[in-house]
Scaffold this motif. Structure first.
Motif, PDB file in Angstrom:
ATOM      1  N   SER A  51       0.816  -1.214   0.000  1.00 48.10           N
ATOM      2  CA  SER A  51       0.000   0.000   0.000  1.00 48.10           C
ATOM      3  C   SER A  51       0.851   1.266   0.000  1.00 48.10           C
ATOM      4  O   SER A  51       0.426   2.310  -0.494  1.00 48.10           O
ATOM      5  N   ALA A  52       2.073   1.155   0.554  1.00 49.24           N
ATOM      6  CA  ALA A  52       2.987   2.298   0.571  1.00 49.24           C
ATOM      7  C   ALA A  52       3.835   2.380  -0.695  1.00 49.24           C
ATOM      8  O   ALA A  52       4.723   3.227  -0.786  1.00 49.24           O
ATOM      9  N   GLY A  53       3.563   1.506  -1.665  1.00 45.44           N
ATOM     10  CA  GLY A  53       4.284   1.545  -2.935  1.00 45.44           C
ATOM     11  C   GLY A  53       5.509   0.659  -2.987  1.00 45.44           C
ATOM     12  O   GLY A  53       6.307   0.749  -3.938  1.00 45.44           O
ATOM     13  N   GLN A 147       3.733   5.312   4.720  1.00 43.63           N
ATOM     14  CA  GLN A 147       3.743   6.329   3.665  1.00 43.63           C
ATOM     15  C   GLN A 147       4.254   7.657   4.204  1.00 43.63           C
ATOM     16  O   GLN A 147       5.033   8.358   3.539  1.00 43.63           O
ATOM     17  N   ARG A 148       3.830   8.014   5.392  1.00 42.87           N
ATOM     18  CA  ARG A 148       4.304   9.261   5.998  1.00 42.87           C
ATOM     19  C   ARG A 148       5.811   9.206   6.263  1.00 42.87           C
ATOM     20  O   ARG A 148       6.531  10.185   6.032  1.00 42.87           O
ATOM     21  N   MET A 149       6.307   8.075   6.721  1.00 38.37           N
ATOM     22  CA  MET A 149       7.739   7.922   6.976  1.00 38.37           C
ATOM     23  C   MET A 149       8.552   8.056   5.687  1.00 38.37           C
ATOM     24  O   MET A 149       9.624   8.661   5.675  1.00 38.37           O
ATOM     25  N   GLU A 151       7.661   9.794   3.073  1.00 36.63           N
ATOM     26  CA  GLU A 151       7.641  11.219   2.725  1.00 36.63           C
ATOM     27  C   GLU A 151       8.711  11.988   3.499  1.00 36.63           C
ATOM     28  O   GLU A 151       9.420  12.837   2.937  1.00 36.63           O
ATOM     29  N   VAL A 152       8.841  11.699   4.783  1.00 34.12           N
ATOM     30  CA  VAL A 152       9.824  12.390   5.614  1.00 34.12           C
ATOM     31  C   VAL A 152      11.247  12.047   5.152  1.00 34.12           C
ATOM     32  O   VAL A 152      12.117  12.925   5.089  1.00 34.12           O
ATOM     33  N   GLN A 153      11.472  10.787   4.811  1.00 37.88           N
ATOM     34  CA  GLN A 153      12.800  10.398   4.340  1.00 37.88           C
ATOM     35  C   GLN A 153      13.139  11.054   3.013  1.00 37.88           C
ATOM     36  O   GLN A 153      14.275  11.489   2.789  1.00 37.88           O
ATOM     37  N   GLU A 154      12.151  11.146   2.141  1.00 39.54           N
ATOM     38  CA  GLU A 154      12.405  11.791   0.848  1.00 39.54           C
ATOM     39  C   GLU A 154      12.692  13.277   1.020  1.00 39.54           C
ATOM     40  O   GLU A 154      13.423  13.875   0.231  1.00 39.54           O
ATOM     41  N   GLN A 155      12.128  13.873   2.054  1.00 42.01           N
ATOM     42  CA  GLN A 155      12.348  15.295   2.308  1.00 42.01           C
ATOM     43  C   GLN A 155      13.700  15.554   2.974  1.00 42.01           C
ATOM     44  O   GLN A 155      14.428  16.473   2.595  1.00 42.01           O
ATOM     45  N   HIS A 156      14.046  14.747   3.966  1.00 41.88           N
ATOM     46  CA  HIS A 156      15.226  15.025   4.786  1.00 41.88           C
ATOM     47  C   HIS A 156      16.409  14.102   4.499  1.00 41.88           C
ATOM     48  O   HIS A 156      17.537  14.407   4.921  1.00 41.88           O
ATOM     49  N   GLY A 157      16.174  12.968   3.821  1.00 39.59           N
ATOM     50  CA  GLY A 157      17.239  11.989   3.673  1.00 39.59           C
ATOM     51  C   GLY A 157      17.468  11.255   4.979  1.00 39.59           C
ATOM     52  O   GLY A 157      16.682  11.325   5.919  1.00 39.59           O
ATOM     53  N   GLY A 158      18.569  10.529   5.065  1.00 42.41           N
ATOM     54  CA  GLY A 158      18.887   9.810   6.287  1.00 42.41           C
ATOM     55  C   GLY A 158      17.909   8.692   6.574  1.00 42.41           C
ATOM     56  O   GLY A 158      17.397   8.029   5.672  1.00 42.41           O
ATOM     57  N   SER A 159      17.640   8.485   7.852  1.00 46.19           N
ATOM     58  CA  SER A 159      16.755   7.409   8.294  1.00 46.19           C
ATOM     59  C   SER A 159      15.581   7.976   9.082  1.00 46.19           C
ATOM     60  O   SER A 159      15.669   9.072   9.640  1.00 46.19           O
TER      61      SER A 159
END
Length: 303
Positions: A51-53, A147-149, A151-159
């Motif tokens: 569901s999260a792709g 999905q939210r996690m 999005e956050v990783q794509e924005q900030h990188g890292g873990s």
């Protein structure tokens, strides 16, 4: 300005544990195959990843875990029998699990902890960020945590790790995070991590729950991580190194989850998860809730 980071496409599901808390049921049946209503727990986890792709799923297994592979494979004899009976509904349910995702499997071999299980995924994952989903935590599909996690990783990188506030007296059951607030209300910066601390020593009441989105640099750290609590290689210890040095693998952020989570790693919580999910099913809920109210009322009268 928002940075661009590699798109996550792979999910890793560690499933090599012995399930000793559910003996004797798990003597010959993997704990991940125990049913939650009418689906094994592991199927809920794979469905969440999809569901999260994330439809490329690597499962880390061990001895006596063959039923996991069988569940996500085709069963031509059963499908043929259902077709001959004209039972399209059950046929669709049987085929659903084998059509969910592209499944891969690797054996952990020596059970040396969650960190070691994640390290077993390195050849498959390569140099891409990836998600880790633990099978003991079932997240309600109406609360898209993963999905939210991502999005956050794509924005900030890292873990990115999933966090949940728990009562102080329960924090010793979890990995615990020291955090700083950010501009996003549900996102925190993780500055430190400790595995199952005593309540008096815990840096917060933010507990790590079983969802991670990890930078591939975690593999380099895990290869050098010494056994920690319980004599096992702890993923929390490796994440602590990432949190302390952003130059290696980027920052560590946490998404604070306030949605519906079903803990199937404990016998009592497992039973509560079944009741909650059954009550919410359209096909089972009305009759089951009626029976449950009647049962509780009878117990109250007798007590």
């Amino acid at each position: 300005m928002t940075q661009s980071h590699p798109r996550i496409s792979k999910a890793v599901i560690p499933a090599a544990g012995l399930g000793t808390r559910f003996l004797p049921a798990t003597k010959a049946t993997p704990k991940e195959m125990l049913p939650v209503v009418d689906k094994p727990a592991i199927q809920y986890v794979v469905e969440e990843a999809v569901s999260a792709g994330l439809d490329d799923v690597l499962m880390i297994t061990g001895r006596n875990k063959r039923p996991l592979e069988d569940h996500f494979d085709r069963n031509y004899e059963l499908e043929s029998a259902l077709q001959k009976k004209g039972d399209a509904g059950r046929l669709a349910k049987v085929q659903e699990s084998s059509d969910l995702a592209t499944m891969h499997y690797v054996r952990q071999g020596d059970p040396r902890g969650l960190g070691h299980a994640v390290l077993c995924a390195a050849p498959h994952v390569g140099h891409e960020p990836f998600a880790v989903l633990l099978g003991d935590d079932l997240i309600d599909p109406r609360d898209p945590l993963l999905q939210r996690m991502i999005e956050v990783q794509e924005q900030h990188g890292g873990s990115v790790i999933a966090l949940m506030e728990v009562a102080p007296e329960q924090i010793h059951l979890y990995g615990c995070a020291a955090v700083e607030s950010t501009a996003d209300g549900d996102v925190v910066k993780v500055t430190g991590l400790v595995e199952k601390p005593d309540s008096a020593d815990a840096p917060s009441n933010y507990a790590i729950i079983g969802r991670y989105v990890l930078d591939p640099h975690i593999f380099d750290i895990l290869r050098k991580t010494e056994p920690g609590r319980g004599g096992e290689i702890q993923l929390t210890d490796a994440l602590q190194q990432l949190a302390q040095d952003e130059k290696v693998g980027g920052p560590v952020h946490g998404v604070v989850f306030k949605g519906r989570r079903y803990d199937t790693g404990d016998r009592g919580d497992y039973l509560r998860a079944i009741v909650r999910l059954a009550c919410e099913r359209e096909d089972l809920g009305p009759d089951f809730r009626t029976w449950l109210r009647s049962y509780v009322a009878e117990e109250m009268q007798q007590s």
